[in-house]
Enzyme design. Structure first.
Site, PDB file in Angstrom:
ATOM      1  N   SER A  64      18.173  50.243  38.735  1.00 31.02           N
ATOM      2  CA  SER A  64      17.907  49.839  37.354  1.00 31.02           C
ATOM      3  C   SER A  64      19.181  49.961  36.516  1.00 31.02           C
ATOM      4  O   SER A  64      19.457  49.135  35.651  1.00 31.02           O
ATOM      5  CB  SER A  64      16.800  50.705  36.764  1.00 31.02           C
ATOM      6  OG  SER A  64      17.235  52.034  36.652  1.00 31.02           O
TER       7      SER A  64
ATOM      8  N   ASN B 141      21.902  42.190  31.195  1.00 31.55           N
ATOM      9  CA  ASN B 141      22.231  42.010  29.776  1.00 31.55           C
ATOM     10  C   ASN B 141      23.498  41.201  29.592  1.00 31.55           C
ATOM     11  O   ASN B 141      23.551  40.267  28.796  1.00 31.55           O
ATOM     12  CB  ASN B 141      22.395  43.366  29.095  1.00 31.55           C
ATOM     13  CG  ASN B 141      21.079  43.896  28.588  1.00 31.55           C
ATOM     14  OD1 ASN B 141      20.584  43.445  27.565  1.00 31.55           O
ATOM     15  ND2 ASN B 141      20.501  44.818  29.320  1.00 31.55           N
TER      16      ASN B 141
ATOM     17  N   ARG C  24      20.341  46.593  34.866  1.00 33.08           N
ATOM     18  CA  ARG C  24      20.215  46.501  33.412  1.00 33.08           C
ATOM     19  C   ARG C  24      21.522  45.998  32.792  1.00 33.08           C
ATOM     20  O   ARG C  24      21.548  45.059  32.013  1.00 33.08           O
ATOM     21  CB  ARG C  24      19.869  47.875  32.821  1.00 33.08           C
ATOM     22  CG  ARG C  24      19.727  47.841  31.304  1.00 33.08           C
ATOM     23  CD  ARG C  24      19.460  49.217  30.731  1.00 33.08           C
ATOM     24  NE  ARG C  24      18.267  49.806  31.325  1.00 33.08           N
ATOM     25  CZ  ARG C  24      18.290  50.834  32.164  1.00 33.08           C
ATOM     26  NH1 ARG C  24      19.438  51.384  32.496  1.00 33.08           N
ATOM     27  NH2 ARG C  24      17.174  51.317  32.655  1.00 33.08           N
TER      28      ARG C  24
END
Lengths: 263, 156
Positions: A200, A208, A204
């Site tokens: 994660s 993004n 992440r």
């Protein structure tokens, strides 16, 4: 036009790859490596120059700015992590500033660096359409996974160091249901938890920044209207870029402090 | 976009950067910050102490000033007392002196008068004899009448 746009976007999302072996794995993304190491050196040399001249007396303005960042990281670490560890604070500082700098490459207009690279390639006699350069290293999964795996290895290392190997195994197998019959269930749950962290963490940051970069590229295809839209999206990144760097740093601290906790 | 050798390269770079940061960047900066924090804290404590000292010194100075004023008033009082005393003494002495001088003057006057009277007395006898001689146109035997004359003189 549609085909042009498609190839334009694809061109912008392709890394400059150099093959160093036979398999597909033996490939280096030269742009990612180059930009990330360059930005890492910018970070380290800037901070080192301040560290060398750091006075305990009245600091200069530049020293003040650097000390603000260091103080911010230091207080973040001290709020979350209560043990004694000489590594965590410098690690958090490196992650924060390095990721921040790499994310900040998102602000450079999407065509600027590829344009310069293509011009240089053209002079050197390379077909410009084969010159690829992605200037935001954190839009490369290799970069974000390198960071998160580094953190992951440290989590494992400190878990074993603090709790002992048996303690580490116990945490994997006797948690959350402390009964021998649940050992397989616990093991699956805890392994997923353990592995989800680096995954994660990496995805992440990658998601993004990749999405942000993609939208910048899309905005660049809409003609003159891109000017206000681009401005708004760049302004929005004022939020995203430091936030993602901060989240990465904060989660690193949290994971490492969890690794230091004895149940 | 696929994962490749770059991952290993970045991992090595990451490790090297973190070690460099841990060895050469973090310690001097954080040491400088903490040293300065300590210096500032010490300075603040010192200034607080100095302010307290100053207050104490001011109180002490005020007390000393009050004491000095009281002493000065006492000294002035004593001096005034002494002054009046001296004046009184001097006046008393002067009075005594005056009385002495007056007394001695009177005594002198008295003795002068006595002497003059004595002289007068003796001369009166001679004058009386001479007057009587003139009146009687004859000589008076002084020796014969000395007793009478002496009685006369004594009456003067």
């Amino acid at each position: 036009m549609a085909a042009d746009t498609g190839s334009y976007i694809k061109h912008h999302l392709t890394n400059w790859q150099v093959s160093v072996g036979d398999s597909a794995f033996m490939t280096l993304n030269v742009d990612t490596l180059g930009w990330s190491i360059f930005l890492g050196l910018v970070f380290l040399l800037t901070f080192r120059s301040v560290a060398k001249k750091a006075t305990t007396g009245v600091p200069g303005k530049f020293q003040c700015a650097i000390e603000m960042i260091v103080g911010f990281v230091d207080s973040s670490v001290k709020e979350t992590f209560h043990g004694k560890n000489k590594l965590i604070a410098p690690l958090a500082l490196t992650i924060f500033v390095w990721v921040l700098l790499m994310n900040a490459m998102d602000w450079v207009p999407v065509d600027l660096i590829p344009f310069i690279a293509q011009a240089i390639g053209g002079v050197m006699g390379v077909d410009p359409s084969h010159v690829y350069i992605k200037s935001v290293p954190t839009t490369d999964l290799n970069m974000t996974f390198a960071l998160s795996l580094g953190v992951f290895f440290l989590v494992i290392y400190y878990s074993i160091k603090i709790k002992g190997f048996s303690g580490f195994i116990k945490e994997l197998t006797l948690h959350p249901f402390n009964h021998w019959a649940f050992i397989p269930v616990n093991f699956i749950l805890e392994t997923v938890t353990l592995l989800a962290r680096p995954l994660s963490l990496a995805l992440r940051l990658f998601g993004n920044l990749y999405a942000g970069e993609l939208i910048f590229i899309l905005i660049a295809t809409i003609g003159l209207a891109q000017l206000p839209v681009h401005f708004m999206w760049a302004a929005f990144h004022l939020l995203i870029i430091p936030l993602q760097a901060f989240i990465f740093m904060m989660l690193t601290i949290v994971y490492l402090s969890l690794a230091h906790e004895d149940h | 976009m696929n994962v490749n050798l770059t991952l290993v390269g970045e991992l090595i770079a990451f490790v090297v950067f973190v070690i460099f940061c841990m060895k050469f960047v973090w310690p001097p900066i954080i040491a400088a910050i903490e040293d300065r924090q300590k210096t500032i804290a010490d300075g603040l404590a010192a200034s607080e102490r100095a302010a307290k000292d100053l207050e104490l010194a001011q109180d002490k100075a005020k007390a000393q000033l009050k004491e000095a004023k009281a002493q000065a008033a006492e000294i002035v009082d004593a001096a005034k007392k002494r002054e009046t005393q001296m004046i009184e003494e001097a006046a008393g002495k002067a009075q005594a002196e005056r009385e002495k001088i007056i007394a001695s003057g009177q005594a002198e006057i008295e003795s002068e008068r006595n002497r003059a009277r004595e002289e007068l007395r003796s001369q009166v006898a001679v004058l009386a004899v001479a007057g009587a001689e003139k009146i009687l146109e004859r000589s008076i035997d002084a020796a014969a009448h000395s007793e009478i004359l002496d009685k006369l003189v004594a009456e003067l």
